[in-house]
Scaffold this active site. Structure first.
Site, PDB file in Angstrom:
ATOM      1  N   ASN A 148       0.819  -1.213   0.000  1.00 27.70           N
ATOM      2  CA  ASN A 148       0.000   0.000   0.000  1.00 27.70           C
ATOM      3  C   ASN A 148       0.856   1.268   0.000  1.00 27.70           C
ATOM      4  O   ASN A 148       2.039   1.203   0.331  1.00 27.70           O
ATOM      5  CB  ASN A 148      -0.916   0.007   1.234  1.00 27.70           C
ATOM      6  N   CYS A 170      -4.959  -5.551  -4.947  1.00 22.77           N
ATOM      7  CA  CYS A 170      -5.444  -5.209  -3.612  1.00 22.77           C
ATOM      8  C   CYS A 170      -6.436  -6.273  -3.182  1.00 22.77           C
ATOM      9  O   CYS A 170      -7.274  -6.706  -3.975  1.00 22.77           O
ATOM     10  CB  CYS A 170      -6.101  -3.829  -3.627  1.00 22.77           C
ATOM     11  N   ASP A 171      -6.373  -6.655  -1.923  1.00 23.70           N
ATOM     12  CA  ASP A 171      -7.267  -7.699  -1.428  1.00 23.70           C
ATOM     13  C   ASP A 171      -8.564  -7.146  -0.860  1.00 23.70           C
ATOM     14  O   ASP A 171      -9.471  -7.916  -0.540  1.00 23.70           O
ATOM     15  CB  ASP A 171      -6.557  -8.531  -0.360  1.00 23.70           C
ATOM     16  N   TYR A 266     -13.997   2.266   1.394  1.00 24.16           N
ATOM     17  CA  TYR A 266     -13.120   3.425   1.612  1.00 24.16           C
ATOM     18  C   TYR A 266     -13.725   4.730   1.103  1.00 24.16           C
ATOM     19  O   TYR A 266     -13.227   5.810   1.438  1.00 24.16           O
ATOM     20  CB  TYR A 266     -11.768   3.197   0.942  1.00 24.16           C
TER      21      TYR A 266
END
Length: 443
Positions: A148, A170-171, A266
């Site tokens: 990240n 990205c997980d 997010y």
């Protein structure tokens, strides 16, 4: 018989490393191992994790060669894959990423807003260094990078390592899809046929169907209106930190901005920054939760296993994070053409969006890399939000490459989480002081 693979985990001292090692060992029928190595530049952290992982490998797959090292040549030689998840500055700097913006009344988050920009400025050099090591010692290897902040790192690798065999991933969407499956009563996200587009930590699901083509979006949307993405399993999870519980629940508000899609969690930081700040403790942030929770649990468990001399009763937990990275390696190693969400250069796949933006979209993955799937035109609301955020990411990479104070000030000012250029400048000056050991000099 499938060819055995040699894998290096870069960031070997990470708290996520034991679960990746465990799942690699459990899934050898899918991805058989010849050798497994750990690499980290922090010898002390890696030794704690490495000794515990040595027990796991010895007991579960003694035929697999295992080692850990701080020597790049030893680590990166004769490997097929690098699984990279580094954190430059570790949690001490994450704490600064979160607390400095909050001091100025701005969202403090490790990948969003000023905190994500600060983290990106630290991560670029570290990830590029790993790529150079891989190309020097194992030029045919692939790097599966999930360090990240993935969006800024992906933009940097696009520009600084344009011919490198790097796949940025990205997980987080995978974890959310596991929640969808749990909400629907399905055993796995692999039962779902999804459509998704956006930027990393900044995207939307537009279609979710089962393998027979049945539309499952209405059921998930109805659940989301009441509970967000907090599935029954998550709601009863004693290890779920309070900040994540709040994040999953808050999706019910985030989703109201576009009822036709389902949002990445997010987006709450961009749509409701004032509410996020009001509910944040500037003296005890997510970094403190992790250090007191996951960090302590994993390192205590590593030391417990080493002290007793075996790992037969290990308490390590395996999450979506580990599963996704193995699926990715398997798709490349054996040309499975699996469909996965990757962070790739747009190149017209979102037809009305920036050509060279690093977007997160479904791709088919095989031995020669990835083939992005066409998305088409996206609505004005999402397009406008994404254009602003892409500019933040590009300006951040400009600032790192050029050593430009102005570009970084512009990046922070442009973030949707920051109310003014004055506030952006005050945050930037504090971040420069905190990151003097990690950032390039700015002028």
């Amino acid at each position: 018989m499938l060819q055995k693979q040699s894998i290096l985990i870069a960031g070997g001292g990470s708290t996520f490393t034991p679960e990746i090692v465990l799942l690699l060992l459990e899934r050898q029928a899918d991805l058989p191992l010849k050798e497994l190595k750990l690499y980290d530049n922090d010898a002390k952290r890696q030794a704690i994790v490495g000794e515990a992982c040595a027990l796991l490998v010895k007991e579960r797959a003694p035929e697999v060669m295992f080692s850990y090292t701080t020597d790049p040549k030893e680590a990166f030689s004769n490997i097929d894959f690098v699984m990279a998840h580094i954190r430059v500055g570790k949690y001490a700097m994450r704490e600064q990423d979160e607390k400095i913006p909050l001091k100025h009344g701005v969202v403090g988050q490790e990948t969003c807003g000023p905190g994500g920009i600060a983290y990106g400025m630290r991560s670029i050099g570290g990830v590029v260094e790993l790529i150079k090591y891989m190309e020097q010692y194992s030029p045919n290897a692939w790097m599966l990078n999930y360090s990240n902040p993935a969006a800024i790192v992906a933009e940097a690798t696009r520009r600084l390592c344009p011919t490198s065999k790097v796949i940025n991933i990205c997980d987080m969407p995978i974890g959310i899809e596991e929640n969808f499956a749990a909400i629907l009563g399905l055993p796995s996200r692999k039962e779902l046929d999804i459509r998704y587009y956006g930027l990393n930590h900044f995207g939307w699901w537009t279609s979710i169907r089962d393998q027979e083509g049945k539309d499952l979006m209405p059921e998930i949307q109805e659940y989301t209106k009441k509970h967000g993405y907090l599935s029954p399993q998550l709601a009863s999870d004693p290890h779920l930190d309070a900040s994540w519980r709040e994040t999953f629940e808050m999706v019910k508000d985030v989703a109201t901005l576009d009822p036709t899609t389902l949002p990445n969690t997010y987006l709450k930081y961009y749509f409701y920054p004032d509410r996020v700040v009001a509910h944040s403790n500037p003296h005890h942030t997510r970094a403190n939760e992790v250090m007191e929770g996951r960090e302590k649990r994993v390192f205590d468990e590593c030391q417990r296993l080493v002290a007793q001399g075996h790992a037969k009763d290990t308490h390590f937990e395996i999450g979506a994070h580990a599963s996704y990275i193995i699926d990715l390696a398997r798709a490349i190693a054996y040309n499975t053409k699996e469909r996965m969400l990757l962070i790739v250069e747009n190149r017209g796949n979102i037809s009305n969006f920036t050509w060279d933006a690093m977007v997160e979209i479904p791709c088919l993955l095989g031995a020669n890399g990835y083939e992005p799937l066409h998305v088409g035109a996206i609505p004005t609301f999402q397009k406008g939000l994404m254009e602003q955020q892409v500019a933040v990411e590009k300006l951040t990479v400009d600032a790192w490459i050029e050593g430009s104070y102005l570009k970084l000030w512009q990046a922070i000012t442009m973030s949707k989480t920051v109310p003014s250029a004055d506030v952006a400048k005050a945050i930037l000056d504090d971040l420069i002081t905190a990151n003097k050991e990690y950032w390039p000099a700015l002028k």
